[in-house]
Scaffold this motif. Structure first.
Motif, mmCIF file in Angstrom:
data_model
loop_
_atom_site.group_PDB
_atom_site.id
_atom_site.type_symbol
_atom_site.label_atom_id
_atom_site.label_comp_id
_atom_site.label_asym_id
_atom_site.label_seq_id
_atom_site.Cartn_x
_atom_site.Cartn_y
_atom_site.Cartn_z
ATOM 1 N N GLY A 302 1.194 -1.603 0.056
ATOM 2 C CA GLY A 302 -0.121 -0.252 -0.221
ATOM 3 C C GLY A 302 0.415 0.995 -0.170
ATOM 4 N N ASP A 303 0.129 2.016 0.224
ATOM 5 C CA ASP A 303 1.074 3.401 -0.290
ATOM 6 C C ASP A 303 1.661 3.920 0.919
ATOM 7 N N ASP A 304 1.153 3.617 2.593
ATOM 8 C CA ASP A 304 1.542 4.205 3.644
ATOM 9 C C ASP A 304 3.409 3.871 3.888
ATOM 10 N N MET A 305 3.734 2.832 3.279
ATOM 11 C CA MET A 305 5.269 1.699 3.278
ATOM 12 C C MET A 305 6.054 1.105 2.879
ATOM 13 N N PRO A 306 7.191 1.422 1.949
ATOM 14 C CA PRO A 306 7.388 0.939 1.271
ATOM 15 C C PRO A 306 6.996 -0.597 1.096
ATOM 16 N N PRO A 307 7.192 -1.593 -0.425
ATOM 17 C CA PRO A 307 6.829 -2.369 -0.286
ATOM 18 C C PRO A 307 8.102 -3.531 0.221
ATOM 19 N N VAL A 342 10.449 -7.506 21.702
ATOM 20 C CA VAL A 342 11.758 -5.939 22.126
ATOM 21 C C VAL A 342 12.509 -5.757 21.775
ATOM 22 N N VAL A 343 12.414 -5.181 20.534
ATOM 23 C CA VAL A 343 13.750 -4.906 18.961
ATOM 24 C C VAL A 343 13.713 -2.968 18.893
ATOM 25 N N GLY A 344 14.784 -2.298 19.874
ATOM 26 C CA GLY A 344 15.196 -0.217 19.269
ATOM 27 C C GLY A 344 14.041 -0.009 18.261
ATOM 28 N N SER A 345 13.853 0.750 18.341
ATOM 29 C CA SER A 345 13.125 2.197 17.640
ATOM 30 C C SER A 345 13.561 1.653 16.360
ATOM 31 N N GLU A 346 14.902 1.698 15.857
ATOM 32 C CA GLU A 346 15.014 1.964 14.560
ATOM 33 C C GLU A 346 14.485 0.564 13.705
ATOM 34 N N GLN A 347 14.112 0.044 14.143
ATOM 35 C CA GLN A 347 13.224 -1.137 13.433
ATOM 36 C C GLN A 347 11.829 -0.888 13.535
ATOM 37 N N ILE A 348 10.876 -0.097 14.064
ATOM 38 C CA ILE A 348 9.397 0.012 13.625
ATOM 39 C C ILE A 348 9.168 -0.414 12.570
ATOM 40 N N LEU A 349 10.034 0.600 11.605
ATOM 41 C CA LEU A 349 9.956 -0.305 9.712
ATOM 42 C C LEU A 349 9.227 -1.302 9.369
ATOM 43 N N HIS A 350 10.322 -2.467 10.151
ATOM 44 C CA HIS A 350 10.524 -3.628 9.605
ATOM 45 C C HIS A 350 9.692 -4.348 10.160
ATOM 46 N N PHE A 351 9.161 -3.815 11.890
ATOM 47 C CA PHE A 351 7.869 -4.838 12.197
ATOM 48 C C PHE A 351 6.573 -4.374 11.524
ATOM 49 N N LYS A 352 6.493 -3.203 10.901
ATOM 50 C CA LYS A 352 5.258 -3.299 10.622
ATOM 51 C C LYS A 352 5.021 -3.604 9.174
ATOM 52 N N GLN A 353 5.865 -3.513 9.054
ATOM 53 C CA GLN A 353 6.647 -4.732 7.448
ATOM 54 C C GLN A 353 5.342 -5.892 7.567
ATOM 55 N N LEU A 354 6.099 -6.390 8.314
ATOM 56 C CA LEU A 354 5.962 -8.025 9.009
ATOM 57 C C LEU A 354 4.887 -8.367 9.438
ATOM 58 N N LYS A 355 4.266 -7.061 9.962
ATOM 59 C CA LYS A 355 2.644 -7.361 10.553
ATOM 60 C C LYS A 355 2.142 -6.962 9.386
ATOM 61 N N ALA A 356 1.869 -6.020 8.321
ATOM 62 C CA ALA A 356 1.329 -5.971 7.213
ATOM 63 C C ALA A 356 1.244 -6.861 6.398
#
Ligand code: ARG
Length: 575
Positions: A302-307, A342-356
């Motif tokens: 989708g538009d909210d995050m990179p593929p 439990v992983v640092g804030s630098e990986q927010i996008l990674h986990f967003k993608q995993l969840k998506a």
């Protein structure tokens, strides 16, 4: 025995239940459940012990909230053995408990449940996976990894106290092209004895050296890649070398974990999942969920995050695809109700993608996946420099703690100062990681973390030990049936309210995955004890007062012990 303990806890809740039921009689449009949620504990005891805010009801009944609070407080009828007084203050109906009755009950409950007070069956039959620490092999175990370790370990203890089955997983960064480089480096400059003695440091040095030498000898890069290919295809020599790096590193990690009192139920690693990840990606391609893009395999999100990039041009799997495979395997193996990363804030996008990605495929369990991010520790440096290895950090903290203890002269006679310094050092570092809301960055200062005053681990350890010493001096046995009437004063009342609140604090800490709720609570409890102690002479007081005070103070001590243990700050019996 256990059943008896729980029924006492239930009885304790009767005070609130009584308030709720009395309210229900005069406000029948709100259910008991709604009222239970609405009735709160005001922060200041002057405002009562429970309060009912009238806004919601006033809105529904189109009344003025102040007037409504007046009307309710006049109409309501409470048992005066439990509630002494009901009064309206602005839009609130405030309930003032019969302090002696409430205090007697709380103090007895805490004492009778010593060591278990605050536990519940909330999580019974549910499984939570806490994935934490997860360092990378051959890279320094730094302060960021320390923070996930400390937060994650605390969460495992908090959930366990609430009756959940907890599985603590350490997911090692043990796969990737850097291992090929490392093997090439080891074949040139490696030293077996060094590897056995200081595996993490040695592997890290090799890694750094490789990157320096590659500048003058670019062929190293290809040689590294060749090693990694050998590793991926299962070449015996490559696998045995890699296994050795991994095992030596784990041994060193475990030494640090043991020092911190941490134990993992499971060690996994990214290396467990390349095959499964590959299969999962192929499956996504077959079903048209994943598509090819510039030679790589991706899933548009989708538009909210990179593929999501799941397979590189050269066909190898990636961090994200391995995580996808790992969660699938865990779901099958543990049937978890919730998984925390439990992983640092630098990986927010990674986990967003995993969840998506999961939402596309398995929406029901995407909802059980939670990334628990945290901020950075800033401004830390040791005598060795700004690149901080955990081992150096811990040993330096302990050295500094020893200096500090000698300087402050806080130690009792016959106390092993090295042992105290060891625990103070750990307590200082651990507490500093848990002191504030986890998403906040933490400013590190040696003076602050090691101080015996303020919001620090050493302050709480000292308060705990001091209470122990006081109790020993008074020499009166704690008796949970003691008459508490001599404690009829504000300071003791403040402590009682806090003790009554402890089970909620643990529950809230789990709900928000915030061990800091417990650290803040303990600091407040210790300072409440301090003002009680300053305002009331205990040594030399009447036997009745001493008995009651020992019940109160003994409870503070056991809750401090319990809370510190949840955090991972070692309580110190004598100092
Ligand atoms: N090894 C990674 C790092 O140090 C953290 C792994 C986090 N866990 C995960 N399932 N991705 O950055």
């Amino acid at each position: 025995m256990v059943r008896a303990a729980f029924s006492t806890i239930n009885k304790m809740i009767d005070f609130k239940q009584h308030v709720v039921e009395a309210l229900h009689k005069v406000c029948p449009s709100l259910t008991l459940e709604q009222l239970t949620v609405l009735v709160e504990v005001p922060p200041d005891a002057k405002m009562g012990d429970f309060a009912f805010p009238c806004f919601q009801l006033a809105k529904a009944e189109k009344k003025n909230p102040k007037q409504l609070a007046e009307d309710i407080s006049k109409a309501i009828s409470c048992d005066t053995k439990l509630v002494e007084r009901v009064a309206a203050t602005g839009p609130y109906v405030n309930f003032f408990l019969n302090r002696t009755a409430f205090m007697a009950q709380i103090l007895k409950t805490v004492a009778d449940n010593a060591g278990q007070y605050g536990h519940s069956k909330l999580g019974q039959g549910k499984t939570v996976i806490v994935e934490y620490s997860s360092p990378n092999i051959a890279k320094p175990f730094g302060v960021g990894h320390l923070r996930t370790t400390v937060i994650g370990a605390s969460l495992t203890r908090i959930y366990s106290a609430l009756g959940y089955k907890v599985v603590g997983i350490n997911y090692l960064g043990d796969w990737g092209t850097q291992f090929g480089k490392l093997m090439e480096a080891y074949s040139r400059w490696g030293d077996d004895a060094e590897l056995a003695k200081h595996p993490i440091q040695h592997l890290y040095n090799l890694y750094v050296r490789f990157h320096k030498e590659v500048e003058t000898d670019p062929t190293l890069e290809d040689k590294g890649r060749a090693w990694f290919q050998k590793l991926e295809s299962g070449d015996a020599a490559a696998v045995s070398q890699w296994t050795r790096f991994r095992e030596e590193s784990i041994r060193e990690f475990e030494r640090m974990y043991a020092e911190l009192g941490i134990h993992f139920d499971v060690y996994e690693g990214e290396s467990d999942y390349p095959k499964a990840a590959d299969a999962a990606v192929s499956d996504l391609v077959t079903r048209g969920v994943a598509i090819e893009s510039e030679g790589a395999i991706v899933v548009p999100l989708g538009d909210d995050m990179p593929p999501a990039l799941l397979r590189k041009q050269d066909g190898t799997t990636l961090y994200l695809s391995r995580d996808l495979a790992a969660i699938d395997a865990r779901k099958k193996k543990y049937h978890f109700d919730k998984i925390l990363y439990v992983v640092g804030s630098e990986q927010i996008l990674h986990f967003k993608q995993l969840k998506a990605l999961l939402e596309k495929e398995q929406p029901a369990w995407a909802a059980t996946v939670e990334h628990i991010p945290f901020g950075r520790i800033q401004g830390i440096s040791t005598r060795k420099g700004t690149l901080v290895f955990l081992e150096d950090l811990l040993s330096e903290t302990q050295e500094r703690a020893l200096e500090k203890i000698r300087e402050a002269k806080v130690l009792d006679v016959n106390v092993d100062e090295n042992e105290v310094a060891r625990k103070v050092g750990i307590g200082a570092i651990v507490f500093n990681d848990l002191r504030t809301r986890r998403v906040k960055d933490v400013e590190f200062s040696w003076d602050k973390v090691l101080s015996f005053e303020g919001e620090t681990g050493p302050y709480l350890q000292y308060a705990y030990a001091r209470i122990g010493r006081l109790m020993e001096k008074v020499g009166v046995k704690v008796d949970s049936k003691t008459d508490v009437t001599p404690l009829n004063q504000e300071e003791a009342w403040a402590i009682t309210r806090m003790l009554a609140n402890y089970p909620n604090v643990i529950r809230n800490a789990a709900e928000s995955n915030e061990p800091s709720f417990i650290s803040t609570y303990l600091t407040d409890l210790a300072s409440a004890f301090s003002s009680f102690y300053q305002n009331h002479r205990i040594l030399g007081a009447s036997p009745e007062f001493q008995k009651a005070a020992m019940l109160l103070v003994g409870n503070v001590r056991s809750v401090l012990h319990h809370g510190l243990t949840l955090l991972g700050v070692p309580p110190i019996e004598r100092m």
